[in-house]
Scaffold this motif. Structure first.
Motif, PDB file in Angstrom:
ATOM      1  N   GLY A 190       0.769  -1.235   0.000  1.00 52.23           N
ATOM      2  CA  GLY A 190       0.000   0.000   0.000  1.00 52.23           C
ATOM      3  C   GLY A 190       0.797   1.279   0.000  1.00 52.23           C
ATOM      4  O   GLY A 190       0.224   2.366   0.100  1.00 52.23           O
ATOM      5  N   HIS A 191       2.141   1.183  -0.122  1.00 52.59           N
ATOM      6  CA  HIS A 191       2.940   2.402  -0.210  1.00 52.59           C
ATOM      7  C   HIS A 191       2.725   3.071  -1.558  1.00 52.59           C
ATOM      8  O   HIS A 191       2.504   2.409  -2.567  1.00 52.59           O
ATOM      9  N   THR A 192       2.804   4.392  -1.579  1.00 48.93           N
ATOM     10  CA  THR A 192       2.685   5.130  -2.830  1.00 48.93           C
ATOM     11  C   THR A 192       4.058   5.244  -3.483  1.00 48.93           C
ATOM     12  O   THR A 192       5.092   5.096  -2.831  1.00 48.93           O
ATOM     13  N   LEU A 193       4.054   5.548  -4.786  1.00 52.47           N
ATOM     14  CA  LEU A 193       5.327   5.743  -5.476  1.00 52.47           C
ATOM     15  C   LEU A 193       6.094   6.936  -4.905  1.00 52.47           C
ATOM     16  O   LEU A 193       7.323   6.917  -4.842  1.00 52.47           O
ATOM     17  N   ASN A 194       5.370   7.976  -4.485  1.00 56.98           N
ATOM     18  CA  ASN A 194       6.058   9.118  -3.883  1.00 56.98           C
ATOM     19  C   ASN A 194       6.762   8.707  -2.591  1.00 56.98           C
ATOM     20  O   ASN A 194       7.889   9.119  -2.319  1.00 56.98           O
ATOM     21  N   GLY A 195       6.076   7.899  -1.775  1.00 58.59           N
ATOM     22  CA  GLY A 195       6.688   7.429  -0.545  1.00 58.59           C
ATOM     23  C   GLY A 195       7.881   6.533  -0.808  1.00 58.59           C
ATOM     24  O   GLY A 195       8.917   6.622  -0.131  1.00 58.59           O
ATOM     25  N   ILE A 196       7.759   5.666  -1.814  1.00 59.26           N
ATOM     26  CA  ILE A 196       8.867   4.782  -2.180  1.00 59.26           C
ATOM     27  C   ILE A 196      10.038   5.606  -2.701  1.00 59.26           C
ATOM     28  O   ILE A 196      11.200   5.287  -2.424  1.00 59.26           O
ATOM     29  N   GLU A 217      13.457   8.736  10.207  1.00 56.37           N
ATOM     30  CA  GLU A 217      12.829  10.048  10.194  1.00 56.37           C
ATOM     31  C   GLU A 217      11.656  10.080   9.223  1.00 56.37           C
ATOM     32  O   GLU A 217      10.611  10.657   9.493  1.00 56.37           O
ATOM     33  N   LEU A 218      11.835   9.450   8.056  1.00 53.72           N
ATOM     34  CA  LEU A 218      10.758   9.446   7.060  1.00 53.72           C
ATOM     35  C   LEU A 218       9.541   8.695   7.560  1.00 53.72           C
ATOM     36  O   LEU A 218       8.413   8.983   7.178  1.00 53.72           O
ATOM     37  N   LEU A 219       9.766   7.695   8.437  1.00 56.01           N
ATOM     38  CA  LEU A 219       8.669   6.877   8.926  1.00 56.01           C
ATOM     39  C   LEU A 219       8.172   7.330  10.284  1.00 56.01           C
ATOM     40  O   LEU A 219       7.431   6.625  10.952  1.00 56.01           O
TER      41      LEU A 219
END
Length: 207
Positions: free
Chosen positions: A54-60, A75-77
């Motif tokens: 369910g991760h988005t491409l932007n998040g990846i 930090e990102l998470l």
């Protein structure tokens, strides 16, 4: 490029799209030839696993940038808050050794999802020595890493609820300077209750 796409189970068009989005590092070039290696294949499989979770491409893309530029994935998470746990620095090979070859893209995605893993330069950072030791011990006892991570996700939900309970109790009745002293007491209550609960569950199993 065609061979890499085939091994990763994606189309060449998708691979080109990922490369344009900088989700994978550029290939090594020799003249007009572009060489991809196992690191590119592992990255593509991890992207697929993250998309399935369910991760988005932007998040990846943010995670990919962290790996490529040494930013802290924690930090990102949202794991940047101070912690009493001791982080552990590992090479990718050392991480694989801890888990007997079970560091698959799917398991890596799950560990990233939980915030267990971060990155600092070329090193992987596990957020907790205790969690790393316990997880690897469970795997050595024959429990699949995927099940350890799934259980860890469930434990996280209950741990958050317990933390809310004790934080509310402490902040409501104790002065601010006492918070640090009372944290170990909360952990002791949870440890004792869990021990008693395990006695009850395992006692039923052996009856």
């Amino acid at each position: 490029m065609e061979e890499l796409a085939r091994l990763a189970g994606i189309t060449v068009r998708t691979l080109r799209f990922y490369r344009e989005r900088k989700l994978i590092p550029p290939p090594r070039r020799e003249g007009r030839i572009a060489w991809y290696d196992d690191h590119h294949l592992a990255r593509l499989r991890t992207i697929t696993a993250l998309l399935e979770r369910g991760h988005t491409l932007n998040g990846i893309a943010e995670l990919a940038e962290a790996f490529d530029h040494g930013r802290d994935v924690g930090e990102l998470l949202g794991m940047e808050a101070p912690t009493e746990e001791t982080p552990v620095r590992l090479t990718p090979e050392e991480l694989a050794d801890h888990f007997a070859g079970q560091v698959t893209p799917e398991n890596l995605a799950a560990a990233l999802d939980l915030g267990y893993l971060g990155v600092d330069g070329e090193e992987i950072v596990h957020i907790s020595r205790r969690l790393l030791d316990v997880s690897s011990a469970l795997v050595r006892e024959g429990i699949p890493l995927a099940e350890v991570l799934r259980t860890g996700a469930e434990v996280r939900v209950h741990a958050d609820a317990l933390a809310d309970l004790f934080a509310t109790l402490i902040l409501r009745h104790a002065p601010e300077e006492a918070v640090h002293r009372l944290r170990p007491l909360a952990r002791s209550v949870v440890d004792a209750e869990l021990s008693l609960a395990m006695d009850r569950r395992l006692g039923r199993r052996t009856d």
